[in-house]
Enzyme design. Structure first.
Site, short mmCIF file in Angstrom:
data_model
loop_
_atom_site.label_atom_id
_atom_site.label_comp_id
_atom_site.label_asym_id
_atom_site.label_seq_id
_atom_site.Cartn_x
_atom_site.Cartn_y
_atom_site.Cartn_z
N TYR A 157 1.25 4.18 0.26
CA TYR A 157 1.41 5.94 -0.21
C TYR A 157 0.43 6.82 0.80
CZ TYR A 157 3.22 5.64 -5.45
OH TYR A 157 3.81 5.64 -5.86
N THR A 193 6.75 4.03 -0.04
CA THR A 193 7.24 4.71 -1.31
C THR A 193 7.59 5.77 -0.68
OG1 THR A 193 6.21 2.89 -2.18
CG2 THR A 193 7.07 5.59 -3.44
C1 LIG Z 1 3.08 2.18 -14.39
C2 LIG Z 1 3.94 1.91 -12.97
C3 LIG Z 1 2.93 1.91 -12.42
C4 LIG Z 1 3.38 2.23 -10.70
N1 LIG Z 1 3.31 2.71 -10.09
C5 LIG Z 1 3.47 2.51 -8.94
C6 LIG Z 1 2.93 2.60 -7.20
O1 LIG Z 1 1.93 2.50 -7.26
N2 LIG Z 1 3.71 2.57 -6.52
C7 LIG Z 1 4.84 2.27 -6.09
O2 LIG Z 1 5.86 2.31 -5.05
N3 LIG Z 1 5.44 2.41 -7.35
C8 LIG Z 1 5.41 2.10 -8.86
N4 LIG Z 1 6.05 2.42 -10.14
C9 LIG Z 1 7.23 1.84 -9.35
C10 LIG Z 1 7.81 0.79 -9.44
O3 LIG Z 1 7.17 -0.48 -8.11
C11 LIG Z 1 8.98 0.12 -10.03
O4 LIG Z 1 10.07 1.08 -8.70
C12 LIG Z 1 9.77 0.47 -11.01
O5 LIG Z 1 8.89 -0.64 -12.03
C13 LIG Z 1 10.77 -0.56 -11.53
O6 LIG Z 1 11.31 -0.69 -12.76
P1 LIG Z 1 11.08 -1.27 -13.58
O7 LIG Z 1 9.94 -1.17 -14.55
O8 LIG Z 1 12.05 -1.41 -15.12
O9 LIG Z 1 11.10 -2.63 -13.04
C14 LIG Z 1 5.05 2.11 -10.37
C15 LIG Z 1 6.14 1.34 -11.88
C16 LIG Z 1 5.12 1.51 -13.46
C17 LIG Z 1 5.97 1.44 -14.50
#
Ligand SMILES: Cc1cc2nc3c(=O)[nH]c(=O)nc-3n(C[C@H](O)[C@H](O)[C@H](O)COP(=O)(O)O)c2cc1C
Length: 368
Positions: free
Chosen positions: A136, A162
């Site tokens: 980030y 991201t």
């Molecule tokens: C609780 C949570 C926290 C997340 N934190 C980040 C993060 O810190 N950085 C990021 O690039 N994506 C983050 N994501 C997105 C995930 O990398 C991913 O794109 C997404 O969860 C995929 O979908 P799914 O949960 O249906 O597998 C987060 C997702 C969730 C559910």
């Protein structure tokens, strides 16, 4: 909070429910929630139902090999742990537990800038296991640069930038569940990370600016100058942006709507995948995340051109259910299910998963 796991790992069908009983409601709201009224979140799952499989038989599937490479990193399966923040809030094992489990199975883990443990601690838990760092962008480029340098020194083999969080979306479920993303949450990466601003409250009246709102594609050129690691861009949903990413030197693209947590009503990542694969035309690797739950989901995404797929919530469910042990059992179970589905569709290796394996399902009413 977390308790010791029972002996039997839940089936992939029941893991989500089993996990929900293990964490307090505010943590469950954090894991599960999407943005707005969660259309993008639902769309990710619905999109997988738009495709069905065309299996081949009698092709000697006595051995099936899940191994592949992702940006030159050898991995034992084409699925990886997507980056998710604050894993220490979910289970005391946190990212260390996730990293230990994934590394032990030769599965790639991508770890968030907003990890509860430091990236160095996660790296030592992963040992020789494959790991990438999710960046980030920070208010001052010097801090982003420092994070990248630390990741490089700690043996991370790619930087995943991201791109879909220029502002934080309004996340009603998370906010009403009482989970505020703010400075009080412990962050493992210390002084190099600026805590995210306080998340939007239930009134939803204003959006919360993240520091990278002013960022443009030239950030990739800047990052290119400070690291030799391959760069991936996560959060791309159009052919236009995929071409921009490649033009600015991205070696991989993660097609993603952030698990339905950013722009609500954004198209499902699976529906965006084919046009992005076509636009990239082999100039970068293309991965997908969002809604991948079962072995057949992995098959569908790979048949549509993804080289790898990321798992967000399912890994967090497994972590909530049983810490590091839970994550290991989940990843193994998914591998077994993928291998079984490959055998049942006549595919012995990842290379044999090709577009002829899928066909569109008759359109569902929501898409017409
Ligand atoms: C609780 C949570 C926290 C997340 N934190 C980040 C993060 O810190 N950085 C990021 O690039 N994506 C983050 N994501 C997105 C995930 O990398 C991913 O794109 C997404 O969860 C995929 O979908 P799914 O949960 O249906 O597998 C987060 C997702 C969730 C559910």
């Amino acid at each position: 909070m977390a308790t010791d796991p029972p002996l039997t790992f839940p089936s992939l069908s029941s893991l989500e429910e089993a996990a929900s009983a293990k964490v307090p409601p505010r943590i469950w709201a954090y894991i599960q929630g999407g943005s707005g009224d969660e259309r993008a979140l639902e769309g990710n799952r619905e999109a997988f139902r738009r495709w069905r499989l065309r299996p081949r038989v009698l092709g000697d599937v006595s051995t099936v090999d899940l191994g592949t490479t992702l940006l030159g990193t050898s991995v034992h399966a084409p699925f990886f742990v997507a980056p998710t923040a604050y894993q220490g809030e979910i289970h005391r094992d946190g990212e260390v537990g996730t990293a230990r489990a994934a590394a032990g199975l030769g599965i790639l883990g991508i770890y968030s800038t907003l990890s509860s443990a430091s990236l160095e601690t996660i790296a030592s838990a992963a040992g020789a296991g494959p790991r990438w760092f999710q960046l980030y962008l920070q208010p001052e480029f010097a801090r982003s640069r420092r994070l990248v340098e630390r990741a490089e020194a700690a043996g991370y083999r790619a930087i995943v930038v991201t791109a879909d969080v220029p502002v934080l979306a309004v996340r009603d479920r998370q906010a009403s569940g009482g989970f505020a993303i703010d400075a009080s949450l412990p962050l493992g990466n210390g002084p190099d990370v600026t805590p995210p601003p306080r998340g939007p409250t239930r009134d939803g009246a204003r959006y919360t600016l993240r520091t990278e709102a002013a960022t443009t594609w030239t950030i990739l050129d800047q990052l290119r100058e400070v690291t030799r690691l391959p760069l991936a861009v996560k959060g791309i949903l159009t052919a236009e942006d995929a071409r921009e990413a490649v033009r600015h030197g991205a070696q991989a693209i993660v097609v993603s709507n952030h698990g339905g947590r950013q722009l609500d009503a954004a198209r499902p990542s699976l529906l965006a995948l084919p046009e992005i694969v076509a636009a990239v035309d082999g100039k970068a690797e293309v991965y997908l995340d969002g809604g991948v739950r079962r072995g057949v989901d992995v098959l569908i995404a790979l048949a549509l051109g993804a080289r790898g797929v990321g798992l967000g919530r399912p890994v967090l469910w497994a972590l909530a259910w049983g810490g590091s042990d839970g994550v290991g059992r989940y990843l193994s179970a998914l591998g077994t299910e993928l291998a079984t589905s490959m055998a049942l569709s006549g595919r012995r290796s990842i290379a044999e998963i090709d577009p002829s394996l899928v066909e569109p399902n008759p359109p569902l009413h929501i898409f017409t």
